[in-house]
Design a protein around this motif. Structure first.
Motif, PDB file in Angstrom:
ATOM      1  N   ARG A   1     -60.755 -90.896  94.535  1.00 41.47           N
ATOM      2  CA  ARG A   1     -61.177 -89.833  95.451  1.00 41.47           C
ATOM      3  C   ARG A   1     -60.150 -88.727  95.330  1.00 41.47           C
ATOM      4  O   ARG A   1     -58.990 -88.885  95.714  1.00 41.47           O
ATOM      5  CB  ARG A   1     -61.252 -90.338  96.893  1.00 41.47           C
ATOM      6  CG  ARG A   1     -62.289 -91.414  97.136  1.00 41.47           C
ATOM      7  CD  ARG A   1     -63.694 -90.928  96.827  1.00 41.47           C
ATOM      8  NE  ARG A   1     -64.102 -89.793  97.641  1.00 41.47           N
ATOM      9  CZ  ARG A   1     -65.232 -89.116  97.455  1.00 41.47           C
ATOM     10  NH1 ARG A   1     -66.033 -89.431  96.459  1.00 41.47           N
ATOM     11  NH2 ARG A   1     -65.546 -88.106  98.229  1.00 41.47           N
ATOM     12  N   THR A   2     -60.575 -87.605  94.771  1.00 41.13           N
ATOM     13  CA  THR A   2     -59.674 -86.495  94.507  1.00 41.13           C
ATOM     14  C   THR A   2     -60.369 -85.197  94.871  1.00 41.13           C
ATOM     15  O   THR A   2     -61.516 -84.980  94.486  1.00 41.13           O
ATOM     16  CB  THR A   2     -59.290 -86.456  93.002  1.00 41.13           C
ATOM     17  OG1 THR A   2     -58.785 -87.720  92.615  1.00 41.13           O
ATOM     18  CG2 THR A   2     -58.241 -85.401  92.743  1.00 41.13           C
ATOM     19  N   SER A   3     -59.690 -84.344  95.587  1.00 41.48           N
ATOM     20  CA  SER A   3     -60.282 -83.075  96.002  1.00 41.48           C
ATOM     21  C   SER A   3     -60.416 -82.136  94.805  1.00 41.48           C
ATOM     22  O   SER A   3     -59.428 -81.769  94.176  1.00 41.48           O
ATOM     23  CB  SER A   3     -59.415 -82.427  97.083  1.00 41.48           C
ATOM     24  OG  SER A   3     -59.937 -81.159  97.444  1.00 41.48           O
ATOM     25  N   GLU A   4     -61.640 -81.790  94.475  1.00 40.79           N
ATOM     26  CA  GLU A   4     -61.962 -80.847  93.404  1.00 40.79           C
ATOM     27  C   GLU A   4     -61.211 -81.139  92.109  1.00 40.79           C
ATOM     28  O   GLU A   4     -60.397 -80.341  91.644  1.00 40.79           O
ATOM     29  CB  GLU A   4     -61.721 -79.405  93.877  1.00 40.79           C
ATOM     30  CG  GLU A   4     -62.597 -79.038  95.063  1.00 40.79           C
ATOM     31  CD  GLU A   4     -62.707 -77.542  95.297  1.00 40.79           C
ATOM     32  OE1 GLU A   4     -62.283 -76.762  94.437  1.00 40.79           O
ATOM     33  OE2 GLU A   4     -63.223 -77.166  96.357  1.00 40.79           O
ATOM     34  N   PRO A   5     -61.462 -82.293  91.488  1.00 44.09           N
ATOM     35  CA  PRO A   5     -60.808 -82.604  90.218  1.00 44.09           C
ATOM     36  C   PRO A   5     -61.254 -81.645  89.124  1.00 44.09           C
ATOM     37  O   PRO A   5     -62.439 -81.367  88.968  1.00 44.09           O
ATOM     38  CB  PRO A   5     -61.265 -84.037  89.938  1.00 44.09           C
ATOM     39  CG  PRO A   5     -62.579 -84.162  90.645  1.00 44.09           C
ATOM     40  CD  PRO A   5     -62.445 -83.323  91.882  1.00 44.09           C
TER      41      PRO A   5
END
Length: 284
Positions: free
Chosen positions: A192-196
């Motif tokens: 879960r990564t913000s805007e990869p």
């Protein structure tokens, strides 16, 4: 965990660096806003190779013979750089349903290209309309994946059995099994990564991810767990690649900008480096 590693700036003064690829002792990349194909030595000796006069360059790939392929976003083309000149490699304007963004070329010369499924700037309510287009060495092209939420950075393992793509709107990584003919089968989603944004692989199967809105480069394990993060405070993390003589140098491309600034053409980009324990694997 947040890393205490110290980044070292090797190149500054760009506008919006993207598509880093380690090749032949240098890091190749583009400046999207300056519309140029560039490379740098590990110590920051910059060289400009070509200008893309009629479109915005973004993704890069390296063919098995060493030629560089540059993706141009809005005319939906791949351009080959050879003998100091750019020439048409593939025209995807009839196949892509939207702006094309990032790409990678594997060790067999197969290009995997992200098709956003919509034209930039992103419309509201765009959904999972992104696709991956496979361009074979013979020039034939076909869609090999769909249902992606803004496909961005793409990486392929050295054994050509695994492909990972960053889903910028999906805030995760989509993982695929690669068939011998280059077709893809979705294995699942991890992390879960913000805007990869841009990504690269290492030999443990972990993925280094440039998290655009977290101002951080994050290492995500095969199990989806976060292993490490390297912050670039106040800067958008754009893309990364593992290079150097042992592929333990992580090249981190970032920019001082924002979505509002980008709409105004305001951005200042640089490349930092840091040494890591696990060397790079595959492409990029």
């Amino acid at each position: 965990m947040t890393s205490e590693r110290r980044l070292k700036t090797i190149l500054d003064g760009g506008r919006y660096f993207e598509g880093p690829r380690w090749h032949n002792g240098r890091l190749w990349f583009v400046d999207c806003m300056a519309r140029t194909l560039l490379s740098t030595s590990p110590s920051g000796e910059r060289q400009e190779h070509a200008a893309v006069t009629d479109d915005t360059p973004c993704g890069l790939g390296v063919l098995p013979n060493g030629d560089i392929v540059v993706l141009t976003m809005f005319r939906k083309r791949l351009l080959r750089f050879a003998d100091g000149k750019l020439s048409l490699y593939a025209d995807l304007s009839q196949l892509a349903t939207g702006t094309i963004d990032d790409m990678i070329i594997d060790g067999q010369g197969r290009a995997y290209v992200g098709d956003l499924g919509f034209d930039l700037p992103p419309p509201d309510g765009r959904g999972a309309v992104g696709r991956i287009i496979l361009v074979m060495p013979d020039g034939s092209a076909r869609v090999v994946a769909d249902g992606l939420r803004f496909p961005n950075g793409i990486a392929v393992s050295s054994d050509h059995r695994r492909l990972v793509v960053a889903e910028m709107d999906g805030a995760c990584l989509a993982e695929y099994d690669v068939a011998p003919d280059g077709s893809l089968r979705l294995r699942g989603r991890l992390g879960r990564t913000s805007e990869p944004d841009g990504i690269c692989l290492d030999r443990e199967g972990s993925v280094w991810v440039a998290s655009f809105t977290e101002d951080t480069f994050i290492r995500i394990g095969r199990d989806g767990a976060e292993r490490e993060r390297i912050a670039v405070p106040g800067r958008r993390a754009l893309a990364c690649a593992l290079g150097g003589t042992e592929r333990r140098t992580l090249f981190c491309l970032s920019a001082a900008t924002s979505y509002e600034d980008l709409r105004k053409g305001k951005s200042a980009s640089r490349i930092d480096v840091v040494e890591v324990e696990t060397p790079g694997d595959g492409y990029p």
